[in-house]
Design an enzyme around this catalytic site. Structure first.
Site, PDB file in Angstrom:
ATOM      1  N   GLY A  73       0.818  -1.206   0.000  1.00 13.53           N
ATOM      2  CA  GLY A  73       0.000   0.000   0.000  1.00 13.53           C
ATOM      3  C   GLY A  73       0.850   1.254   0.000  1.00 13.53           C
ATOM      4  O   GLY A  73       0.530   2.236  -0.680  1.00 13.53           O
ATOM      5  N   GLN A 180      -7.725   0.633   3.706  1.00 14.09           N
ATOM      6  CA  GLN A 180      -8.638   0.070   4.706  1.00 14.09           C
ATOM      7  C   GLN A 180     -10.050  -0.156   4.165  1.00 14.09           C
ATOM      8  O   GLN A 180     -10.844  -0.857   4.781  1.00 14.09           O
ATOM      9  CB  GLN A 180      -8.723   0.979   5.944  1.00 14.09           C
ATOM     10  N   SER A 200      -3.892  -2.571  -0.592  1.00 18.00           N
ATOM     11  CA  SER A 200      -2.808  -3.438  -0.138  1.00 18.00           C
ATOM     12  C   SER A 200      -3.325  -4.845   0.118  1.00 18.00           C
ATOM     13  O   SER A 200      -4.401  -5.025   0.682  1.00 18.00           O
ATOM     14  CB  SER A 200      -2.212  -2.865   1.153  1.00 18.00           C
ATOM     15  N   GLY A 201      -2.539  -5.843  -0.282  1.00 19.40           N
ATOM     16  CA  GLY A 201      -2.973  -7.233  -0.150  1.00 19.40           C
ATOM     17  C   GLY A 201      -3.156  -7.699   1.285  1.00 19.40           C
ATOM     18  O   GLY A 201      -4.139  -8.359   1.616  1.00 19.40           O
ATOM     19  N   CYS A 326       2.218   1.746  13.605  1.00 17.74           N
ATOM     20  CA  CYS A 326       3.401   2.450  13.139  1.00 17.74           C
ATOM     21  C   CYS A 326       3.863   3.490  14.146  1.00 17.74           C
ATOM     22  O   CYS A 326       4.996   3.928  14.113  1.00 17.74           O
ATOM     23  CB  CYS A 326       3.102   3.141  11.819  1.00 17.74           C
TER      24      CYS A 326
END
Ligand code: PLP
Length: 386
Positions: A73, A180, A200-201, A326
């Site tokens: 992502g 998301q 994103s996977g 993060c």
């Protein structure tokens, strides 16, 4: 670690779906052809990539040729933003929000250092943006706008169609970080006024290390990786066939489960929310009750430390997150909660619980039993009083 894990951290990453694992295995074994090769042996890889592109496009309401496979992502966000900016180098104004994922937030900060003027859209106490602010911020020098579709911490859903319409009116490229949202909300890029969209996977039951970027046909684009002709010249480098197959399969599955996400998973989340609020005094919901992802619950508990809650949850095998993964490691409350003006004594005690289609009522029952005890225990020994 093995045994009983209750995984309520699906906004951080998800488990690989068994169907995804099965679809990938041949491409980690006998099917190792390079999709660019001419002989028949490579045809299987070539067709697999084509199929995955069609599956990914179908989930988004896009055309297959508008999908570029990437490594994650973050790469998709970076690629879209740099591509659009480099295509209009004379424009030096960038608009985004204060509640973006670090993949966009840090880029905005970098652009400021590079001489861009950045407008950071604020949010209200529920985390909502103001459309009139966007309309006012758009100017002649605006190079592009980047806004998330749904917030990873609160689950808030942002007014993509409305901001997109404003951008289109002014001829400003619009990028959406939908990492998301994809798989949790129906998305139809055939009607949505969006130029770039990142996904994103590993947020939708594919493995880590693969993502996709939608680039609307005709949208400005300058490739970063140059070399071979892969991805229609948008991203050189031999295709990560197993990862791409995984992403395509995960997209097809997500399409089939989107209904369940918005009924059964949502009901589980709502049940958990109701029971926690019933049993625990002095807590508040972070986010917009009326406009949230179906799987996400972010709660702040007054005068307790989020990290302490996570440690005690972990002792019961419960995986959750305090704000954004993060930013953990620092004791600062998350930038999202700060932007929302969540009071200090609440912001520090925030926990995000994010569910998925593999979660069960039994798991919700267990967490709804354990968490109130943990909060009570921590409050007894808490050094914080207000
Ligand atoms: C996880 C996430 C990203 C980053 O995706 P990666 O594949 O981990 O690089 C970007 N934006 C949002 C909103 C996310 O939740």
């Amino acid at each position: 670690m093995s045994g009983k894990i209750i995984y309520f951290d699906n906004n951080a990453t998800t488990g690989v779906a068994p169907e995804v694992r099965a679809a990938v295995l041949p491409f980690l074994g006998e099917e190792y052809g390079n999709p660019s090769s001419m002989y028949r042996f490579a045809g299987t890889s070539q067709h697999a990539v084509q199929k995955a592109r069609a599956q990914t496009a179908a989930l988004l309401g896009a055309k297959p040729e508008e999908i570029i496979f990437t490594s994650c992502g973050t790469e998709s966000d970076s690629t879209a933003i740099f591509a659009a900016l480099r295509a209009r180098p004379e424009k030096k104004h960038f608009i985004t929000t204060r509640v973006e994922h670090p993949a966009v937030l840090a880029l905005g900060q970098y652009l400021e250092k590079e001489g861009y003027s950045v407008t950071w859209m604020g949010v209200d106490e529920k985390g909502r943006v103001n459309l009139e602010d966007f309309a006012r911020a758009l100017g002649r020098d605006t190079a592009m706008v980047s806004m998330m579709y749904a917030n990873n911490e609160t689950g808030n859903i942002y007014p993509v169609a409305e901001v997109g319409a404003l951008c289109r009116e002014r001829g400003v490229p619009f990028h959406v970080d939908a990492v998301q949202a994809v798989g949790k909300l129906p998305i139809d890029l055939a009607t949505l006024p969006v130029d770039y969209l990142a996904m994103s996977g590993h947020k939708l039951h594919a493995p880590k290390g693969v993502g996709a970027l939608y680039v609307r046909r005709g949208a400005p684009f300058r490739p970063f990786l140059r070399g071979g002709h892969q991805e229609g010249g948008h991203r050189a480098g031999t295709e990560a066939v197993p990862n791409i197959v995984a992403l395509g399969t995960a997209c097809e599955l997500a399409g089939r489960h989107i209904e369940e996400e918005n009924t059964r998973v949502k009901a589980l989340r709502n049940d958990l929310q109701r029971r926690l609020f019933e049993k625990i005094p002095d807590c508040r919901l972070n986010g917009d009750l009326d406009c949230r992802l179906p799987n996400t619950l972010n709660i702040s508990f007054r005068n307790v430390e989020g990290e302490a809650i996570l440690l005690l949850l972990d002792q019961h095998g419960i995986c959750a997150s305090s704000g954004s993964a993060c930013t953990s490691g620092s004791l600062e409350p998350s930038h999202v909660l700060r932007a929302m003006g969540v009071p200090f004594n609440y912001a520090h005690g925030s926990v995000r619980l994010s569910l998925c289609r593999y979660n069960t009522q039994e798991e919700v029952d267990f967490v709804a039993g354990v968490l109130p005890e943990i909060i009570a225990r921590l409050r007894e020994i808490s050094p914080f009083k207000d």
